[in-house]
Design an enzyme around this catalytic site. Sequence first.
Site, PDB file in Angstrom:
ATOM      1  N   LYS A   1      -3.583  13.070   3.081  1.00 25.20           N
ATOM      2  CA  LYS A   1      -2.580  12.530   3.960  1.00 25.20           C
ATOM      3  C   LYS A   1      -1.334  13.165   4.001  1.00 25.20           C
ATOM      4  O   LYS A   1      -0.522  13.414   4.906  1.00 25.20           O
ATOM      5  CB  LYS A   1      -2.573  10.962   3.621  1.00 25.20           C
ATOM      6  CG  LYS A   1      -3.807  10.199   4.042  1.00 25.20           C
ATOM      7  CD  LYS A   1      -3.871   8.873   3.451  1.00 25.20           C
ATOM      8  CE  LYS A   1      -5.378   8.084   3.697  1.00 25.20           C
ATOM      9  NZ  LYS A   1      -5.475   6.888   3.207  1.00 25.20           N
TER      10      LYS A   1
ATOM     11  N   GLN B   1      -2.283   3.148  -0.753  1.00 29.06           N
ATOM     12  CA  GLN B   1      -3.723   3.478  -0.791  1.00 29.06           C
ATOM     13  C   GLN B   1      -4.424   2.480  -1.661  1.00 29.06           C
ATOM     14  O   GLN B   1      -3.808   2.038  -2.631  1.00 29.06           O
ATOM     15  CB  GLN B   1      -3.780   5.007  -1.562  1.00 29.06           C
ATOM     16  CG  GLN B   1      -5.035   5.596  -1.543  1.00 29.06           C
ATOM     17  CD  GLN B   1      -5.729   5.669  -0.330  1.00 29.06           C
ATOM     18  OE1 GLN B   1      -4.980   6.462   0.612  1.00 29.06           O
ATOM     19  NE2 GLN B   1      -6.935   5.304  -0.133  1.00 29.06           N
TER      20      GLN B   1
ATOM     21  N   ASP C   1      -1.157   1.293   8.194  1.00 29.82           N
ATOM     22  CA  ASP C   1      -2.854   1.262   8.026  1.00 29.82           C
ATOM     23  C   ASP C   1      -3.161   0.181   8.911  1.00 29.82           C
ATOM     24  O   ASP C   1      -4.537   0.009   9.019  1.00 29.82           O
ATOM     25  CB  ASP C   1      -3.063   0.928   6.633  1.00 29.82           C
ATOM     26  CG  ASP C   1      -3.680   2.278   5.775  1.00 29.82           C
ATOM     27  OD1 ASP C   1      -4.195   2.982   6.509  1.00 29.82           O
ATOM     28  OD2 ASP C   1      -3.727   2.339   4.474  1.00 29.82           O
TER      29      ASP C   1
END
Length: 280
Positions: A53, A97, A120
């Site tokens: 990422k 994450q 997200d």
Amino acid sequence: MGEIISGKQIAAQIKLKVQARAQAFEQKTGRKIGLAVVRAGSDPASAIYVRNKVKACEECNIASYSYILDDNVSQDELVTLVNKLNADDKIDGILVQLPLPKHIDERIVLSAISPNKDADGFHVVNAGKLFLGESSGVIACTPRGIIELIKSTGEDICGKHAVVIGRSNIVGKPVAALLLENNATVTVCHSKTQHLKEITKTADILVVAVGKRHFVTADMVKRGAIVIDVGMNRDESGLYGDVDFENVKSVAGYITPVPGGVGPMTVAMLLLNTVDGARA
Ligand code: NAP
């Protein structure tokens, strides 16, 4: 023989779009779009995802700010960090994450993220907007990428029978909501589903998010179906999907590979969500 949907290629096209938008943003505002990436603990797969990422941010002219924390970080410390990032004007998107270490309640940490910095799309406000069909929310990256992959085939989703195997909050449920939003008739299957094969055999679109290597076999797939394999199952010999790709590809009309299917799309959609958030 089914056509292979290259998530890698489609993701590369989306990243070009993101890069152009990020450059235009910088020219207009004098600063780069910023994504904060928070990782806690020593999960090796998470370390790989975060690295990918961060690399993708560099490619697309987005500044990334990494916060790598110990296994024993407390929930309060994480929430404090998220609050600091919420208030930081150079940060447009925040990604925490998953999974977090076991002693931390992920829902509490994710709820601390400001919904408009929720790159997200896991915040309860954004998940709620998705289920209410409100377009102002941030859509979770993997489900958003899956819809793009299905649309890339040129087949119409409207009226099709879409079967989703898996009902997690990050993949199964949101992708089912998006398919419904696109007027598919949706069936969601899970570990308590009976007669799974009879159901999957009727799927025009089959999305598999189970987390079990080669769970879906050729005899479970309708001829000509679009098969999207979300699974990422790692062992010492490599990375495997939830679908027995080699055998299913001769039955399916279209199929995504692992690696090179859903994975790159998730990253591309994270960048798109970050840029969309900054511009909004
Ligand atoms: P998860 O939270 O573990 O959910 C798995 C789902 O599969 C659950 O709903 C479970 O049912 C269902 N299931 C398990 N065994 C089953 C069976 N025998 N028959 C039918 N359903 C069954 O997993 P997840 O987070 O959704 O992830 C799924 C996979 O996708 C993993 O391999 C993960 O690594 C991968 N993934 C990939 C990406 C990407 O970017 N490519 C992103 C996210 C996840 P119950 O609810 O009844 O337990």
